[in-house]
Design a protein around this motif. Structure first.
Motif, PDB file in Angstrom:
ATOM      1  N   ASP A   1       0.881  -1.095   0.079  1.00  0.00           N
ATOM      2  CA  ASP A   1      -0.047  -0.168  -0.057  1.00  0.00           C
ATOM      3  C   ASP A   1       0.475   1.088  -0.103  1.00  0.00           C
ATOM      4  O   ASP A   1       1.406   1.163   0.866  1.00  0.00           O
ATOM      5  N   ASP A   2       0.798   2.097  -0.522  1.00  0.00           N
ATOM      6  CA  ASP A   2       2.074   3.014  -1.106  1.00  0.00           C
ATOM      7  C   ASP A   2       0.932   4.806  -1.566  1.00  0.00           C
ATOM      8  O   ASP A   2       1.104   5.754  -1.820  1.00  0.00           O
ATOM      9  N   GLY A   3      -0.693   4.012  -0.717  1.00  0.00           N
ATOM     10  CA  GLY A   3      -1.071   5.824  -0.881  1.00  0.00           C
ATOM     11  C   GLY A   3      -1.860   6.049  -2.188  1.00  0.00           C
ATOM     12  O   GLY A   3      -2.198   7.232  -2.639  1.00  0.00           O
ATOM     13  N   ALA A   4      -1.370   5.531  -2.954  1.00  0.00           N
ATOM     14  CA  ALA A   4      -1.583   6.053  -4.512  1.00  0.00           C
ATOM     15  C   ALA A   4      -2.965   5.854  -4.422  1.00  0.00           C
ATOM     16  O   ALA A   4      -3.686   7.426  -5.638  1.00  0.00           O
ATOM     17  N   ASP A   5      -4.006   5.868  -3.696  1.00  0.00           N
ATOM     18  CA  ASP A   5      -5.921   5.402  -4.255  1.00  0.00           C
ATOM     19  C   ASP A   5      -6.376   6.875  -2.994  1.00  0.00           C
ATOM     20  O   ASP A   5      -7.100   7.096  -3.228  1.00  0.00           O
TER      21      ASP A   5
END
Length: 1104
Positions: free
Chosen positions: A484-488
């Protein structure tokens, strides 16, 4: 195959060497893989099929294992406990295990083996059968002829493929009594796909017919007469119509056998004769015999386990019993991958079914379906399966109604079923997965052509766990999810709630030139609170760095240009044993002190390699506060006392001692989730006395303060529980005693549950064991915390004696390869290849390091010594725990309040205002200060290899004095203004790459420069430094008179009190008012301004 499997397991599990194994085999070959018989047609080498090479047999100790080939057991005397062989050998036994297997079934019109039989008739069972087929196919009257295989099951298709590949055979015909092949593994739709694939190869298949008789001429097969009165010319026929258990030896010995074949056994695999057991295809359990290898190996597992594991040095274990075996299969037949798993005919249990193209219901249709009973489409039992078949390429739902109970998981598993079906005849792919009607559980299924998900689906069925994805995902697939790289996430999404840092702030910081997490934390304070945001923040930071084309450094810290794993290897290979040696050999600057990041890491590495006492002078300065004082520092500067209670088992006498100690020293007591008792509020100076009493009562350090094994939690298991299968308490105690004191990259915990009810929550631990009726299931890399992870099933049904081997490998490999402060969960998630790669390394020994890992762990645990006993027995070490080195006076640092009958410190304010303390705040000019003797050099116990420190009392003020080798003595106030905690003498002393010396507060890693008091990673705070000089053995500090100093940094002025905490939490004041001097953010001066360092940045994840 089953016999050698049993022997291998016995040799592995019988570590006590209680048994001597003697075996006889009628074939002249060593044990070989019958499942791979078809491969023999290609290479013609039986050695390539051997399950163990000849060298393996030669390496066995004849006192433990003797084997005879080409020698058949001909009689069994159950009274005399002896077996006689075809060579006249008489073998006495304590226990006899029959693994005589089975033989191919022949129709009644064909003579049995040994009688006169026409040439050209074969079975497909062993190497001798294959040699006969190969030899016969080379005869002139056979070359170019037709081979017929009777039987369309697993063995029939194997045999058909084998003769199909023979150059001497021009045509192959399969005769199958059913409409489609593999009728025991596949439904008609799946069988049709296989049939199409076989026919596409040029093999002819005759269905719904059978052989009525054979046609011969002069004793040679010429053709077959079929049940539909057709004649089929044939030069060779291979029968593969089933198997018959070989129970003749047992029958002659008087053992109870089933009329149709099979030696009767009970749930523990015992026959009707005492001390005689039967396993594999010859055994009949509950009227069933099993021709698959898996059930036979399962029997070998059970019997070897019961012989060796029911009574061991690790405690008792309930004998394993036979359960309904898993009949899942996955094979490549006629070039087609075929698999079936679970209850793959669950939808055939009832007679009402229909297939329809999947279509979402409208509201009207949904209501109508709800109101109509039955709630499914129905066909009469007489309708054929062809009408139910989905069109090519469609996904279909097959809904089956059955009687069921409602309201629980078992009801769902026993109730109605629904099927998802995918059929692609162009690619010869067919899948059918059977679910409970609510779609929550997978019951079974079958696959043709694409079996890539077989392992995952079998696991889901066996676990009977509720599905986390909708059933459609299993057919159509789902996208893989990476870290989870916070792209969303939107830019205004709050990432750090403690300091209200958004995703956008991280992005902007990277764009502004921030290139390390340390700089990001210093700039934004992200992670400087609870630390729960650090994993996500780190991933977002890495993603933002990648967007800008920059590489993210994984170096340990600025002092070492390498990772922890690389540094571990350097230290291990070069046998470095002290921090100065390591800095000299691998550091960026050879004379650096290090920092609050690398010092504890190197301390941990040295402990993981050599396990010398962390309180030894050469190692003491490397430890963070908790390890330095062998206790967890609490928010008021006191410490917790946590004795080891292995496995949660404790005697009443020890409980009484804990209560007496708690009363005597007024300690707050709490039972923890790790099944031990924590005593809070112990003053540093009382710790040696407290532990002296505990050690005398038989307690040891619980290492709650270290990055080490904490606890191995257990349920009561077979000790008390009526459901218990395994001795969970005994196993937990053994594991905790084995791994106690071992330092690692982060803390790790274990759990042992005595049955699948999982009362010890083992699946949430770094390693967890759950007892099954077959042994222990080992789960790895689970943990709780802000980002919990469910443990992964790593090894199934592990015998008790093998558990330690696997855990030794796992823990040692984790210690050697994980990054700093990385839990096992994150390590596994980031490990290249993940858990499956770890299985290959640690279970299959793909790298050839398992023996080394086990040896290294054995050496490491052999170095254990109780750290607290070492302190208690050493007067010099006890002196290190004084609160002040210049007085025996004690000083409380936080107001104590009473709550629920126990004393605890007053609450911290929810938010404290900034506090920048400077020399200019003191009313007396420095020119009027005087040198005052506050300590001796012996009080600081200085060394040439490490920094030391001590606290002194001056009036109501507290000061910290530091000795730094080759740099001299330094002094500051003792209080860290961030949380008003009097703890700076406990902190790690380090330097940055510019040579700035600083002390790192042990609570939240605020770094204060020793020369001017600047906080290098938080501009809201600063402290007051003082000059120190040495005169002889005395240390003198330049100070104003005590009243003037007390007015600024006096303990009473800064002590956290409940009333003032409540006032501050309500927002009272913009700064701190002390003795009429306003100290706030607006204050500035030469002592209160300056730059910042990139060495560290308030890393909350470093908090111990």
């Amino acid at each position: 195959m089953v016999g050698i499997a049993f022997i291998e397991k016995m040799l592995t599990l019988d570590e006590a060497k209680r048994y001597r194994l003697v075996t006889c085999g009628e074939e002249s070959h060593l044990a070989y893989n019958r499942v791979a018989l078809t491969d023999y047609f290609q290479h013609r080498s039986v050695e390539k099929l051997y399950l163990n090479q000849v060298e393996w047999y030669a390496q066995q100790d004849p006192e433990r294992f003797l084997f005879y080939t080409g020698e058949q057991a001909t009689s069994l005397d159950t009274v005399a406990h002896s077996v006689t062989t075809s060579k006249g050998r008489k073998i006495s036994y304590d226990y006899c295990v029959l693994a005589t297997g089975s033989e191919s079934t022949l129709p009644p019109f064909i003579s049995p083996v040994g009688a006169e039989r026409p040439l050209g008739i074969f079975v497909y069972r062993n190497i001798s059968d294959l040699d006969n087929i190969l030899s016969y196919s080379e005869q002139e009257h056979v070359k170019g002829g037709r081979a017929v295989v009777v039987g369309g099951g697993l063995i029939g298709l194997e045999a058909a493929k084998a003769v199909f590949d023979l150059e001497t055979i021009s045509e192959v015909v399969i005769i199958n009594r059913q409409l489609f092949p593999l009728s025991r593994q596949l439904d008609d739709e799946g069988g049709e796909i296989v049939l199409r694939r076989i026919e596409a190869m040029g093999v002819r298949v005759l269905t719904r017919t059978s052989v009525k008789d054979i046609i011969t001429s002069d004793g040679v097969l010429t053709g077959l007469s079929l049940s539909d009165d057709r004649y089929l010319k044939a030069e060779m026929v291979i029968y593969a119509i089933g198997i018959t258990p070989r129970d003749d030896l047992a029958r002659r010995a008087g053992l109870k056998c089933v009329e149709k074949g099979g030696i009767v056994i009970n749930e523990q695999l015992q026959t009707s004769a005492q001390d005689v057991y039967a396993i594999g295809e010859c055994a009949s359990w509950k009227g069933n015999t099993y021709g698959l290898i898996a059930p036979g190996v399962e029997m070998a597992d059970i019997l070897s386990f019961n012989f060796t594991q029911v009574e061991t040095g690790l405690g008792g274990f309930k004998p394993r019993v036979m359960n309904m075996p898993d009949l899942s299969t996955k094979l490549k037949l006629m070039g087609v991958d075929v698999a079936s798993f679970g209850d793959y005919f669950a939808d055939k249990r009832v007679s009402t079914s229909k297939v329809a193209v999947a279509e979402p219901l409208t509201r009207d249709k949904g209501e109508k379906a709800t109101d109509t009973k039955p709630t499914v489409w129905q066909l009469s039992p007489s309708e054929t399966d062809h009408s139910n078949r989905a069109k090519e390429g469609e996904v279909a739902i097959n809904i089956v109604t059955t009687e069921t109970k409602r309201g629980n998981r078992q009801a769902a598993l026993d109730g109605p079923t629904e099927c998802l079906t995918y059929r692609d005849p162009f690619s010869y792919v067919y899948k059918k997965y059977i679910f409970t009607a609510d779609g929550k559980y997978l019951l079974g299924g079958m696959m043709v052509g694409d079996t890539s998900d077989y392992v995952k689906l079998v696991s889901l069925v066996k676990k009977k766990k509720e599905l986390e994805e909708p059933p459609s995902k299993f057919i159509v697939g789902s996208g893989s999810k990476g870290p989870d790289d916070g792209a969303d996430l939107d830019d205004d999404t709050q990432i750090c709630s403690c300091h209200n840092v958004t995703k956008g702030a991280i992005s902007e910081s990277v764009k502004a030139g921030v290139t390390t997490m340390a700089d990001l934390k210093a700039k934004t304070k992200i992670g400087a609170g609870c630390g729960g945001c650090v994993p996500l923040a780190t991933n977002i930071f890495k993603a933002e760095m990648k967007k800008t084309g920059q590489a993210v450094s994984n170096h340990l810290c600025p002092h070492f240009g390498m990772t922890r794993q690389e540094l571990f290897s350097v230290v291990k290979i070069r046998k470095l044993k002290t921090f100065p040696e390591i800095m000299e050999a691998a550091g960026v600057k050879k004379d650096s002190l290090g920092c609050e990041i690398c010092k504890p890491v190197i301390g941990s590495i040295l402990s993981s390699l050599y396990n010398e006492l962390v309180i030894a002078p050469v190692h003491h300065a490397n430890q963070d506060t908790n390890d330095k004082y062998l206790a967890n520092i609490q928010r008021n500067g006191t410490f917790s006392v946590v004795p080891r209670v292995a496995g949660g088992e404790i005697t009443p006498d020890k409980l009484i001692v804990l209560g007496q100690v708690a009363n005597k020293y007024k300690l707050y007591t709490k039972i923890t989730g790790g099944q031990r008792i924590d005593l809070f509020g112990a003053h540093k100076q009382d710790l040696p006395d407290i532990w002296e009493e505990l050690v005398a009562a038989g307690f040891e350090s619980g290492h709650a303060y270290g990055k080490a094994l904490r606890t191995v939690k257990s349920c009561v298991g077979t000790t008390w529980c009526r459901y218990g299968i395994g001795d969970s308490v005994g196993m937990a105690i053994h594991l905790e005693e084995r791994y106690k004191g071992i330092r690692s990259p982060h803390k790790f915990k274990g759990g042992v549950s005595g049955c699948v009810r999982e009362c010890a929550e083992a699946q949430s631990k770094d390693f967890g064991l759950i007892a099954t009726d077959k042994g222990w299931n080992i789960f790895l890399a689970g943990n709780g915390g802000s980002n919990p992870r469910h443990g992964t099933l790593f090894a199934r049904d592990v015998p008790p004696s093998m558990v330690v081997h696997i855990l030794d490998r796992f823990l040692m490999y984790y210690i050697q390869t994980a990054d700093k402060l990385m839990r096992t969960a994150r390590w596994v998630e980031q490990f290249d290849g993940g858990i499956e790669r770890l299985k290959k390394i640690l279970l299959n020994d793909e790298l050839g390091i398992c023996a080394d890992l086990e040896r290294e762990m054995g050496e490491l645990i052999g170095t254990y010594a109780d750290e607290w006993k070492a302190v208690v027995d050493d007067p010099a070490r006890r002196r290190q725990f004084r609160q002040f080195v210049n007085t025996d006076e004690h000083r409380s640092q936080t107001e104590i309040i009473t709550e629920r009958g126990q004393e605890r410190p007053a609450d911290w304010p929810k938010q404290l205002p900034p506090a920048k303390l400077c020399e200019s705040n003191i009313g007396t000019p420095k020119s009027q200060w005087e040198w005052r003797k506050l300590a001796t050099i012996h009080d600081l116990m200085p060394t040439d290899d490490a920094t030391t420190s001590a606290a002194v009392k001056y009036g109501d003020s507290q000061l910290a004095i530091f000795h730094i080798p080759r740099r001299g003595y330094f002094a500051t106030q003792q209080m860290c203004p961030h949380k008003r905690a009097f703890v700076l003498d406990h902190g790690i002393v380090g330097d940055d790459m510019d040579g700035n010396l600083y002390v790192s507060c042990p609570l939240h890693k605020r770094n204060f420069r020793l020369t001017d008091g600047k906080c290098l990673n938080d501009e809201d705070f600063s402290i007051i430094p003082f000059d120190v000089k040495q005169e002889g053995d005395n240390l003198l500090v330049l100070l104003p008179d005590s009243d003037n100093l007390d007015a600024i940094i006096g303990t009473s002025k800064w002590m956290v009190k409940q009333a003032s905490a409540e006032l501050a939490s309500r927002g009272g004041g913009e700064g701190i008012e002390i003795a009429g001097v306003g100290i706030g953010l607006a204050e500035s001066g030469s002592a209160c301004s300056g730059g910042r360092s990139a060495c560290s940045g308030g890393n909350a994840s470093l908090d111990w």
